[in-house]
Design a protein around this motif. Structure first.
Motif, PDB file in Angstrom:
ATOM      1  N   PHE A 312       0.834  -1.193   0.000  1.00  0.00           N
ATOM      2  CA  PHE A 312       0.000   0.000   0.000  1.00  0.00           C
ATOM      3  C   PHE A 312       0.874   1.250   0.000  1.00  0.00           C
ATOM      4  CE2 PHE A 312       0.651  -1.007   4.479  1.00  0.00           C
ATOM      5  CZ  PHE A 312       0.796   0.214   5.120  1.00  0.00           C
ATOM      6  N   VAL A 313       0.265   2.369  -0.322  1.00  0.00           N
ATOM      7  CA  VAL A 313       0.910   3.662  -0.117  1.00  0.00           C
ATOM      8  C   VAL A 313       0.138   4.381   0.966  1.00  0.00           C
ATOM      9  CG1 VAL A 313       1.890   3.892  -2.433  1.00  0.00           C
ATOM     10  CG2 VAL A 313      -0.422   4.758  -1.986  1.00  0.00           C
ATOM     11  N   LEU A 314       0.839   5.223   1.715  1.00  0.00           N
ATOM     12  CA  LEU A 314       0.216   5.929   2.827  1.00  0.00           C
ATOM     13  C   LEU A 314       0.552   7.413   2.762  1.00  0.00           C
ATOM     14  CD1 LEU A 314      -1.387   5.878   5.499  1.00  0.00           C
ATOM     15  CD2 LEU A 314       0.791   5.469   6.674  1.00  0.00           C
ATOM     16  N   PHE A 315      -0.470   8.243   2.567  1.00  0.00           N
ATOM     17  CA  PHE A 315      -0.331   9.696   2.678  1.00  0.00           C
ATOM     18  C   PHE A 315      -0.177  10.038   4.157  1.00  0.00           C
ATOM     19  CE2 PHE A 315      -1.971   9.394  -1.511  1.00  0.00           C
ATOM     20  CZ  PHE A 315      -1.847  10.625  -2.155  1.00  0.00           C
ATOM     21  N   LEU A 316       0.817  10.852   4.489  1.00  0.00           N
ATOM     22  CA  LEU A 316       1.149  11.107   5.885  1.00  0.00           C
ATOM     23  C   LEU A 316       0.445  12.316   6.493  1.00  0.00           C
ATOM     24  CD1 LEU A 316       4.978  10.325   5.909  1.00  0.00           C
ATOM     25  CD2 LEU A 316       3.082   8.865   6.667  1.00  0.00           C
ATOM     26  N   GLY A 317      -0.396  13.006   5.728  1.00  0.00           N
ATOM     27  CA  GLY A 317      -1.077  14.175   6.259  1.00  0.00           C
ATOM     28  C   GLY A 317      -0.325  15.454   5.933  1.00  0.00           C
TER      29      GLY A 317
END
Length: 383
Positions: A312-317
């Motif tokens: 997965f990819v995760l946007f960190l905010g």
């Protein structure tokens, strides 16, 4: 022209000749995973037919790929009919995002909620909230005893919010941003719902994570947000976040190696520039040094009790909070069609997209079934 006509070379990391970059291109046959090493582009489709499979293999050996020449000679473009088209650098990965990971964004979400999505009320709400809590949210460690005490104080004052719960409580907000294969790459148009009147870009660092939860690289992303929809109700999050062309990633994923690591991510600053056709310019930044939760904690919370066989990819905010008025005083910022959004970092490059409506953006047509059919036709599924 909806795509960005600038050369891809202008979007690369400052030290791109020393970086190992992972991406996807379409040379006319369909999506192809590539590696870029020392400026040379390697077709890795015979090693692994997808980016997710290449990451799962765990080795990024360019010697096993086929050289396509230099980046300069390949002349990549974002145009749909380009002979060498640069795509979003991910394919079968789930697209996850962490919300309210910075104090400023926590305050802005509370403002949206209390203004009920009405931008004209934002100034009054912002003033009352900041007068009450000041820098308290900035200094508190999520899940700590101090956070619990602040929560109780805010509840007593009638100022508690579901957004403050995920900002300082033990559990981070982790949501699915967009469907697999739906992300937009560098240079492509990004979409805002045609019925939204209060919205903004969200410049973020995005982590690439394998099936075992190991972080293997990072890139830039735009977690396009509709403030009016989410402000009316947090239950409208899916409509605020998941729309056609509403998630851009790129230009490439920079893989971790001796010259780039998670510590570089932790220390990174992300800059934002919005340039409107009306002459409006907005500059902003997001400093990862101010994030409330460490990236590894966010990845652990995203993994939770899930399984991601394709990673997965995760946007960190984001720290970015767009409050500079664009038209009427007190209404803050909102997009106009034709805005060019540039999100950049020296080690990750620049993600550039032009704003249109989700209705008018090119339709997302290549799903998982279509990709598998394409790979089968190219005899790549045995790779």
């Amino acid at each position: 022209m909806s795509h960005i006509a600038a050369p891809v070379l202008s979007a690369l990391p400052a030290d791109w000749r020393n970086a190992l970059l992972l991406g996807r291109v379409d040379l006319g046959d369909g999506p192809t995973p590539i590696l870029v090493s020392r400026g040379e582009v390697f077709d890795m489709s015979r090693v692994a037919p997808t980016v997710s499979a290449l990451v799962a293999g765990g080795t990024f050996d360019t010697a096993a790929g086929q050289s396509l020449g230099t980046l300069e000679s390949l002349d990549l473009s974002a145009a749909v009919d380009a002979p060498a088209r640069l795509l979003s650098p991910i394919d079968l990965q789930c697209v996850k995002a962490a919300g309210v990971t910075f104090a400023v964004s926590a305050i802005e979400r509370v403002i949206e909620e209390r203004a009920r999505g009405d931008a004209s009320k934002a100034v009054e709400v912002r003033g009352r909230l900041e007068a009450r809590i000041g820098g308290s949210v900035r200094s508190v460690v999520p899940g700590s005893a101090e956070a619990a005490a602040l929560k109780e104080a805010l509840i007593e004052d009638g100022m508690w919010s579901q957004y403050l719960e995920v900002a300082i409580g033990p559990d981070a907000e982790i949501f699915t941003k967009s469907p697999t294969l739906s992300t937009v790459g560098w240079g492509g148009p990004i979409g805002i719902r045609s019925d939204s009147t209060w919205n903004n870009p969200e410049p973020e660092v995005v982590l690439l994570v394998d099936a075992d939860g190991a972080i293997v690289g990072a890139t830039l992303g735009n977690d396009v947000n509709l403030r009016d929809f989410e402000g009316r109700s947090a239950l409208l999050l899916s409509k605020a976040k998941d729309n056609n062309a509403s998630c851009s990633i790129g230009p490439f994923i920079r893989l971790f190696d001796d010259g780039f690591s998670l510590d570089d991510v932790r220390a990174s600053d992300v800059t934002l520039k919005i340039e409107g056709e009306d002459g409006y310019v907005l500059d902003g930044h997001s400093s990862m040094g101010e994030i409330s939760r460490d990236p590894t904690d966010l990845v652990t919370q995203a993994m939770s009790e899930h399984h991601y066989p394709d990673g997965f990819v995760l946007f960190l905010g984001t720290l970015f909070a767009p409050t500079k008025d664009r038209d009427e005083p007190g209404r803050g910022f909102t997009h106009k069609m034709g805005d060019v959004v540039t999100i950049s970092n020296p080690k990750l490059g620049a993600l550039v997209n032009r704003v249109t409506t989700s209705r008018d953006a090119p339709a997302w047509t290549l799903g998982i079934g279509g990709l598998m059919a394409n790979l089968a036709r190219r005899n790549l599924l045995d790779a």
